[in-house]
Design a protein around this motif. Structure first.
Motif, PDB file in Angstrom:
ATOM      1  N   ASN A 102      -2.584   1.009  10.197  1.00 19.84           N
ATOM      2  CA  ASN A 102      -3.865   1.680  10.015  1.00 19.84           C
ATOM      3  C   ASN A 102      -3.786   2.746   8.925  1.00 19.84           C
ATOM      4  OD1 ASN A 102      -4.868   0.131  12.092  1.00 19.84           O
ATOM      5  ND2 ASN A 102      -4.770   1.745  13.632  1.00 19.84           N
ATOM      6  N   LEU A 103      -2.688   3.500   8.920  1.00 22.60           N
ATOM      7  CA  LEU A 103      -2.517   4.524   7.879  1.00 22.60           C
ATOM      8  C   LEU A 103      -2.425   3.886   6.507  1.00 22.60           C
ATOM      9  CD1 LEU A 103       0.016   7.060   9.465  1.00 22.60           C
ATOM     10  CD2 LEU A 103      -2.320   7.556   8.743  1.00 22.60           C
ATOM     11  N   ALA A 104      -1.713   2.777   6.406  1.00 24.20           N
ATOM     12  CA  ALA A 104      -1.542   2.116   5.110  1.00 24.20           C
ATOM     13  C   ALA A 104      -2.868   1.611   4.555  1.00 24.20           C
ATOM     14  CB  ALA A 104      -0.554   0.965   5.242  1.00 24.20           C
ATOM     15  N   LYS A 105      -3.799   1.270   5.438  1.00 23.30           N
ATOM     16  CA  LYS A 105      -5.075   0.694   5.003  1.00 23.30           C
ATOM     17  C   LYS A 105      -6.196   1.719   4.891  1.00 23.30           C
ATOM     18  CE  LYS A 105      -4.259  -3.965   6.862  1.00 23.30           C
ATOM     19  NZ  LYS A 105      -4.742  -4.989   7.815  1.00 23.30           N
ATOM     20  N   SER A 106      -5.977   2.917   5.430  1.00 26.54           N
ATOM     21  CA  SER A 106      -7.059   3.903   5.501  1.00 26.54           C
ATOM     22  C   SER A 106      -7.369   4.507   4.135  1.00 26.54           C
ATOM     23  CB  SER A 106      -6.684   5.021   6.477  1.00 26.54           C
ATOM     24  OG  SER A 106      -7.684   6.020   6.482  1.00 26.54           O
ATOM     25  N   LYS A 107      -8.663   4.659   3.864  1.00 27.90           N
ATOM     26  CA  LYS A 107      -9.110   5.319   2.631  1.00 27.90           C
ATOM     27  C   LYS A 107      -9.456   6.785   2.873  1.00 27.90           C
ATOM     28  CE  LYS A 107      -9.017   1.367   0.423  1.00 27.90           C
ATOM     29  NZ  LYS A 107      -7.969   1.099  -0.601  1.00 27.90           N
ATOM     30  N   ASN A 108      -9.377   7.223   4.133  1.00 23.00           N
ATOM     31  CA  ASN A 108      -9.815   8.572   4.485  1.00 23.00           C
ATOM     32  C   ASN A 108      -8.721   9.309   5.248  1.00 23.00           C
ATOM     33  OD1 ASN A 108     -12.636   8.280   3.528  1.00 23.00           O
ATOM     34  ND2 ASN A 108     -12.749   6.751   5.169  1.00 23.00           N
ATOM     35  N   PRO A 109      -7.745   9.898   4.562  1.00 19.23           N
ATOM     36  CA  PRO A 109      -6.684  10.640   5.263  1.00 19.23           C
ATOM     37  C   PRO A 109      -7.229  11.879   5.947  1.00 19.23           C
ATOM     38  CG  PRO A 109      -6.563  11.018   2.893  1.00 19.23           C
ATOM     39  CD  PRO A 109      -7.587   9.930   3.100  1.00 19.23           C
ATOM     40  N   GLN A 110      -6.606  12.238   7.059  1.00 16.51           N
ATOM     41  CA  GLN A 110      -7.015  13.418   7.803  1.00 16.51           C
ATOM     42  C   GLN A 110      -6.094  14.587   7.473  1.00 16.51           C
ATOM     43  OE1 GLN A 110      -7.106  12.017  11.934  1.00 16.51           O
ATOM     44  NE2 GLN A 110      -9.301  11.742  11.741  1.00 16.51           N
ATOM     45  N   GLY A 111      -6.530  15.780   7.823  1.00 18.63           N
ATOM     46  CA  GLY A 111      -5.712  16.955   7.599  1.00 18.63           C
ATOM     47  C   GLY A 111      -5.556  17.288   6.122  1.00 18.63           C
ATOM     48  N   GLU A 112      -4.423  17.918   5.810  1.00 23.28           N
ATOM     49  CA  GLU A 112      -4.154  18.373   4.444  1.00 23.28           C
ATOM     50  C   GLU A 112      -2.830  17.801   3.966  1.00 23.28           C
ATOM     51  OE1 GLU A 112      -3.995  22.621   4.762  1.00 23.28           O
ATOM     52  OE2 GLU A 112      -5.607  22.608   6.249  1.00 23.28           O
ATOM     53  N   PRO A 113      -2.692  17.606   2.649  1.00 22.62           N
ATOM     54  CA  PRO A 113      -1.427  17.057   2.146  1.00 22.62           C
ATOM     55  C   PRO A 113      -0.260  18.024   2.335  1.00 22.62           C
ATOM     56  CG  PRO A 113      -2.861  17.691   0.332  1.00 22.62           C
ATOM     57  CD  PRO A 113      -3.673  17.819   1.580  1.00 22.62           C
ATOM     58  N   VAL A 114       0.876  17.471   2.687  1.00 20.15           N
ATOM     59  CA  VAL A 114       2.092  18.280   2.832  1.00 20.15           C
ATOM     60  C   VAL A 114       2.648  18.665   1.477  1.00 20.15           C
ATOM     61  CG1 VAL A 114       4.516  18.134   3.572  1.00 20.15           C
ATOM     62  CG2 VAL A 114       2.694  17.378   5.097  1.00 20.15           C
ATOM     63  N   ASN A 134       0.839  -1.211   0.000  1.00 18.85           N
ATOM     64  CA  ASN A 134       0.000   0.000   0.000  1.00 18.85           C
ATOM     65  C   ASN A 134       0.869   1.254   0.000  1.00 18.85           C
ATOM     66  OD1 ASN A 134      -2.944  -1.151   0.673  1.00 18.85           O
ATOM     67  ND2 ASN A 134      -1.488  -2.220   1.987  1.00 18.85           N
ATOM     68  N   THR A 135       1.952   1.232  -0.751  1.00 21.23           N
ATOM     69  CA  THR A 135       2.984   2.267  -0.627  1.00 21.23           C
ATOM     70  C   THR A 135       2.442   3.670  -0.820  1.00 21.23           C
ATOM     71  OG1 THR A 135       4.747   0.746  -1.285  1.00 21.23           O
ATOM     72  CG2 THR A 135       5.160   3.101  -1.567  1.00 21.23           C
ATOM     73  N   THR A 136       1.807   3.920  -1.939  1.00 18.99           N
ATOM     74  CA  THR A 136       1.351   5.282  -2.226  1.00 18.99           C
ATOM     75  C   THR A 136       0.290   5.728  -1.244  1.00 18.99           C
ATOM     76  OG1 THR A 136       1.889   5.057  -4.577  1.00 18.99           O
ATOM     77  CG2 THR A 136       0.316   6.777  -3.975  1.00 18.99           C
ATOM     78  N   GLN A 137      -0.662   4.855  -0.938  1.00 17.55           N
ATOM     79  CA  GLN A 137      -1.719   5.208   0.012  1.00 17.55           C
ATOM     80  C   GLN A 137      -1.137   5.497   1.386  1.00 17.55           C
ATOM     81  OE1 GLN A 137      -5.816   3.459  -0.061  1.00 17.55           O
ATOM     82  NE2 GLN A 137      -5.047   2.310   1.706  1.00 17.55           N
ATOM     83  N   PHE A 138      -0.185   4.675   1.822  1.00 17.36           N
ATOM     84  CA  PHE A 138       0.448   4.895   3.124  1.00 17.36           C
ATOM     85  C   PHE A 138       1.138   6.251   3.175  1.00 17.36           C
ATOM     86  CE2 PHE A 138       4.555   4.399   5.513  1.00 17.36           C
ATOM     87  CZ  PHE A 138       4.016   4.571   6.779  1.00 17.36           C
ATOM     88  N   THR A 142      12.530   0.048  -3.453  1.00 15.18           N
ATOM     89  CA  THR A 142      13.348  -0.522  -2.370  1.00 15.18           C
ATOM     90  C   THR A 142      12.571  -1.413  -1.423  1.00 15.18           C
ATOM     91  OG1 THR A 142      12.922   1.357  -0.887  1.00 15.18           O
ATOM     92  CG2 THR A 142      14.824   1.535  -2.367  1.00 15.18           C
ATOM     93  N   GLY A 143      11.263  -1.190  -1.308  1.00 18.01           N
ATOM     94  CA  GLY A 143      10.516  -1.769  -0.204  1.00 18.01           C
ATOM     95  C   GLY A 143      10.840  -1.028   1.081  1.00 18.01           C
ATOM     96  N   PHE A 144      10.160  -1.371   2.170  1.00 18.38           N
ATOM     97  CA  PHE A 144      10.313  -0.650   3.432  1.00 18.38           C
ATOM     98  C   PHE A 144      11.234  -1.345   4.439  1.00 18.38           C
ATOM     99  CE2 PHE A 144       6.544   1.431   1.807  1.00 18.38           C
ATOM    100  CZ  PHE A 144       6.653   2.728   2.266  1.00 18.38           C
ATOM    101  N   THR A 145      11.606  -2.593   4.191  1.00 19.44           N
ATOM    102  CA  THR A 145      12.315  -3.351   5.223  1.00 19.44           C
ATOM    103  C   THR A 145      13.637  -2.712   5.624  1.00 19.44           C
ATOM    104  OG1 THR A 145      11.269  -5.436   4.609  1.00 19.44           O
ATOM    105  CG2 THR A 145      13.357  -5.572   5.800  1.00 19.44           C
ATOM    106  N   GLY A 146      14.439  -2.274   4.647  1.00 15.27           N
ATOM    107  CA  GLY A 146      15.723  -1.666   4.986  1.00 15.27           C
ATOM    108  C   GLY A 146      15.570  -0.482   5.913  1.00 15.27           C
ATOM    109  N   SER A 147      14.626   0.390   5.616  1.00 10.39           N
ATOM    110  CA  SER A 147      14.431   1.582   6.449  1.00 10.39           C
ATOM    111  C   SER A 147      13.842   1.227   7.807  1.00 10.39           C
ATOM    112  CB  SER A 147      13.540   2.595   5.725  1.00 10.39           C
ATOM    113  OG  SER A 147      12.240   2.074   5.493  1.00 10.39           O
ATOM    114  N   PHE A 174       8.674  10.131  -3.602  1.00  6.01           N
ATOM    115  CA  PHE A 174       8.832   9.266  -2.429  1.00  6.01           C
ATOM    116  C   PHE A 174       8.264   7.876  -2.723  1.00  6.01           C
ATOM    117  CE2 PHE A 174       8.933  13.547  -0.790  1.00  6.01           C
ATOM    118  CZ  PHE A 174       9.842  13.517   0.256  1.00  6.01           C
ATOM    119  N   SER A 175       7.084   7.852  -3.312  1.00  5.87           N
ATOM    120  CA  SER A 175       6.408   6.590  -3.569  1.00  5.87           C
ATOM    121  C   SER A 175       7.199   5.702  -4.522  1.00  5.87           C
ATOM    122  CB  SER A 175       5.012   6.869  -4.138  1.00  5.87           C
ATOM    123  OG  SER A 175       4.325   5.671  -4.405  1.00  5.87           O
ATOM    124  N   SER A 176       7.701   6.272  -5.596  1.00  7.53           N
ATOM    125  CA  SER A 176       8.452   5.467  -6.566  1.00  7.53           C
ATOM    126  C   SER A 176       9.727   4.920  -5.939  1.00  7.53           C
ATOM    127  CB  SER A 176       8.778   6.301  -7.813  1.00  7.53           C
ATOM    128  OG  SER A 176       9.614   7.394  -7.499  1.00  7.53           O
TER     129      SER A 176
END
Length: 319
Positions: free
Chosen positions: A207-219, A181-185, A235-240, A228-230
């Motif tokens: 929860n953030l990765a699965k949520s369809k309703n983000p809060q606040g405003e985009p940065v 869920n990279t981009t959504q997360f 890379t995937g997230f494991t290294g970080s 960031f998403s690409s």
């Protein structure tokens, strides 16, 4: 979207990087202000970020006369992604930055860090004090080594679902969900003006990765987010996330270090950030100046002009 990404990278002069061998790995490094050789300032991103998170600070620092060096740290971007979890402990992360100084022939530098980058910068000053001329930390204050390992303490105080603890106690679970869920997360995470609601049950990052309703405003805009998403789709997230899995190992590695940081330091807080201020910071960092900005966690991206002004004012006295 590829054309839009390329246009944004070109707009911010992020289209060219160099792979530099350091400390047994390779770091992808962006540079600006090479004409200012002799006045290095190294910008260290946080999680889950990228060197691109410093796009608004780079021109200002170049104009102020600095050689600006911005690595994607190990586990990020086109930098190496070691397989062993222990390859992401503080001795490795700090060693990468020391090796980066050696590569450029610098004895020391001012280090600027946001989020995890701030944590590494604080601890770098403990492990290699002669290599750190000054510290600028955003969002995360100095983490004092207490009597108990950090994850053990967090699990007791904050519970097993706290994301630091979850990353350690359930390795691979969150990684897979974030990867799927990279981009959504990232869209849900990089928000500002987020209301302070009661935390919902479960692990916050999942929860953030699965949520369809983000809060606040985009940065940031969708094109910037796509950078960031690409990167994380590649890379995937494991290294970080492995940085988190070394917190207790770091606790042991810092055991015999003098906990007092004597370098001049600037601590920039976001008043809306969920990370609390460290009221006793000056006891451990005697030369610290503390500033708060009206923003959330993503300080340098939410308030770039205010961040730049704050940094320049401090550099004029300490740079």
């Amino acid at each position: 979207m590829t054309n839009e990404i390329n246009a944004i990278l070109e707009e911010f002069n992020f289209q060219k990087s160099t792979l530099i061998p350091v400390n047994g790995i390779q770091l992808e490094v962006f540079e600006a202000g090479q004409k200012n050789a002799g006045k290095p300032i190294i910008l260290c991103h946080g999680w889950p970020e990228h060197a691109f998170s410093w796009r608004y600070q780079i021109p200002t620092l170049v104009d102020a006369g600095y050689h600006v060096i911005i690595p994607n740290q190990r586990g990020y971007g086109n930098s190496s992604i070691p397989k062993e979890v222990t390859d992401y402990d503080i001795e490795h992360l700090a060693g990468d930055l020391v090796s980066l100084l050696d590569h450029y022939g610098y004895e020391d530098a001012i280090f600027v860090g946001h989020d995890w980058g701030a944590m590494v910068t604080w601890w770098l000053a403990l492990l290699h004090p002669t290599r750190v001329k000054g510290i600028i930390a955003l969002a995360v204050p100095y983490q004092v080594r207490g009597d108990r390992p950090w994850i053990e303490w967090m699990e007791e105080i904050l519970g097993s679902d706290y994301y630091f603890v979850h990353f350690n106690r359930q390795p691979g679970v969150a990684d897979k969900i974030l990867d799927n869920n990279t981009t959504q997360f990232l869209r849900n995470l990089f928000r500002k003006n987020v209301p302070h609601n009661t935390p919902e049950p479960g692990m916050a990052m999942i929860n953030l990765a699965k949520s369809k309703n983000p809060q606040g405003e985009p940065v940031m805009g969708e094109g910037e987010l796509a950078i960031f998403s690409s990167s994380f789709k590649s890379t995937g997230f494991t290294g970080s996330i492995n940085w988190y899995r070394n917190l207790d190992r770091n606790w042991h590695q810092l055991a015999n270090k003098n906990p007092i940081i004597n370098q001049p330091a600037l601590m920039i807080y976001g008043d809306q950030d969920v990370i609390p201020k460290f009221e006793g910071l000056s006891a451990f960092v005697p030369q610290v100046e503390e500033v708060s900005l009206d923003c959330g966690h993503w300080i340098q991206q939410e308030k770039p002009a205010d961040t730049n002004q704050t940094i320049l004012a401090w550099l004029a006295k300490n740079g």
